[in-house]
Design a protein around this motif. Structure first.
Motif, PDB file in Angstrom:
ATOM      1  N   GLU A 111       0.826  -1.215   0.000  1.00 22.96           N
ATOM      2  CA  GLU A 111       0.000   0.000   0.000  1.00 22.96           C
ATOM      3  C   GLU A 111       0.856   1.260   0.000  1.00 22.96           C
ATOM      4  O   GLU A 111       0.562   2.221  -0.727  1.00 22.96           O
ATOM      5  N   LEU A 112       1.897   1.260   0.816  1.00 22.97           N
ATOM      6  CA  LEU A 112       2.747   2.444   0.893  1.00 22.97           C
ATOM      7  C   LEU A 112       3.521   2.679  -0.403  1.00 22.97           C
ATOM      8  O   LEU A 112       3.706   3.818  -0.814  1.00 22.97           O
ATOM      9  N   ARG A 113       3.934   1.604  -1.066  1.00 19.91           N
ATOM     10  CA  ARG A 113       4.639   1.758  -2.359  1.00 19.91           C
ATOM     11  C   ARG A 113       3.685   2.315  -3.419  1.00 19.91           C
ATOM     12  O   ARG A 113       4.094   3.070  -4.290  1.00 19.91           O
ATOM     13  N   GLU A 114       2.407   1.944  -3.341  1.00 21.02           N
ATOM     14  CA  GLU A 114       1.426   2.516  -4.266  1.00 21.02           C
ATOM     15  C   GLU A 114       1.261   4.009  -4.009  1.00 21.02           C
ATOM     16  O   GLU A 114       1.152   4.795  -4.940  1.00 21.02           O
ATOM     17  N   GLU A 115       1.253   4.386  -2.730  1.00 20.57           N
ATOM     18  CA  GLU A 115       1.092   5.792  -2.350  1.00 20.57           C
ATOM     19  C   GLU A 115       2.360   6.608  -2.625  1.00 20.57           C
ATOM     20  O   GLU A 115       2.284   7.783  -2.970  1.00 20.57           O
ATOM     21  N   TYR A 116       3.508   5.963  -2.450  1.00 18.19           N
ATOM     22  CA  TYR A 116       4.809   6.630  -2.620  1.00 18.19           C
ATOM     23  C   TYR A 116       5.662   5.813  -3.601  1.00 18.19           C
ATOM     24  O   TYR A 116       6.587   5.111  -3.206  1.00 18.19           O
ATOM     25  N   PRO A 117       5.361   5.878  -4.884  1.00 13.84           N
ATOM     26  CA  PRO A 117       6.030   5.008  -5.860  1.00 13.84           C
ATOM     27  C   PRO A 117       7.535   5.245  -6.002  1.00 13.84           C
ATOM     28  O   PRO A 117       8.252   4.351  -6.456  1.00 13.84           O
ATOM     29  N   ASP A 118       8.030   6.398  -5.580  1.00 13.61           N
ATOM     30  CA  ASP A 118       9.465   6.665  -5.669  1.00 13.61           C
ATOM     31  C   ASP A 118      10.220   6.252  -4.403  1.00 13.61           C
ATOM     32  O   ASP A 118      11.443   6.387  -4.345  1.00 13.61           O
ATOM     33  N   ALA A 119       9.495   5.782  -3.402  1.00 15.32           N
ATOM     34  CA  ALA A 119      10.135   5.421  -2.131  1.00 15.32           C
ATOM     35  C   ALA A 119      10.718   4.009  -2.191  1.00 15.32           C
ATOM     36  O   ALA A 119      10.115   3.101  -2.756  1.00 15.32           O
ATOM     37  N   ARG A 120      11.891   3.857  -1.600  1.00 16.89           N
ATOM     38  CA  ARG A 120      12.546   2.543  -1.503  1.00 16.89           C
ATOM     39  C   ARG A 120      12.348   1.993  -0.099  1.00 16.89           C
ATOM     40  O   ARG A 120      12.339   2.743   0.875  1.00 16.89           O
ATOM     41  N   ILE A 121      12.223   0.687  -0.010  1.00 16.72           N
ATOM     42  CA  ILE A 121      12.050   0.001   1.265  1.00 16.72           C
ATOM     43  C   ILE A 121      13.419  -0.426   1.764  1.00 16.72           C
ATOM     44  O   ILE A 121      14.156  -1.129   1.057  1.00 16.72           O
TER      45      ILE A 121
END
Length: 149
Positions: A111-121
């Motif tokens: 969900e967070l990657r969908e909201e923040y597509p440029d963010a790396r885990i």
């Protein structure tokens, strides 16, 4: 909590989804209230945006529009996610996530990657100059599929 002290977190600034552990023994409950109290005591505010309990419950703590205080020098550009545990019953650092936590953490990160597509885990330990093993596994490796979306 003095809301005037809380710093805003701009949506476009979020470049990291940082996974942490509570560094508590996996055979003992570490309540949401205890997690919040720890952050309040150390930093004057809760540290994390989300807490994943051993049973898999995902507890929102801070709004995503507010900076956490979970990763020095990176709070302005990150969302902090903490799972309950990280220590064996004997107090040794280890990946103590339950299957329910693994499932919930994965779903939250989707969900967070969908909201923040440029963010790396990444994990807290993967940041420069962090000596502790938190979160006791390597999120950038475990979630390669999500980082490569």
């Amino acid at each position: 909590m003095d809301k005037k002290k809380l710093k805003p977190l701009k949506h476009d600034a979020v470049k990291l989804l940082i996974v942490h552990c509570s560094a508590t023994r996996c055979d003992r409950d570490f309540s949401v209230d205890s997690l919040i109290a720890t952050g309040m005591g150390r930093f004057g505010q809760p540290s994390y945006h989300y807490y994943v309990k051993r049973n898999g419950d995902i507890i929102p703590i801070l709004p995503e529009s507010v900076q956490g205080v979970h990763a020095r020098h990176y709070n302005y550009c990150s969302i902090g996610i903490c799972y309950e545990g990280g220590l064996t019953p004997n107090g040794v650092s280890d990946d103590t996530r339950t299957e329910a936590q693994k499932h919930s953490l994965y779903e939250l990160l989707v969900e967070l990657r969908e909201e923040y597509p440029d963010a790396r885990i990444i994990g807290h330990c993967e940041l420069p100059h962090v000596a502790k093993p938190c979160p006791c596994f390597t999120p950038s490796s475990e979630y390669t599929d999500l980082n490569n979306l």
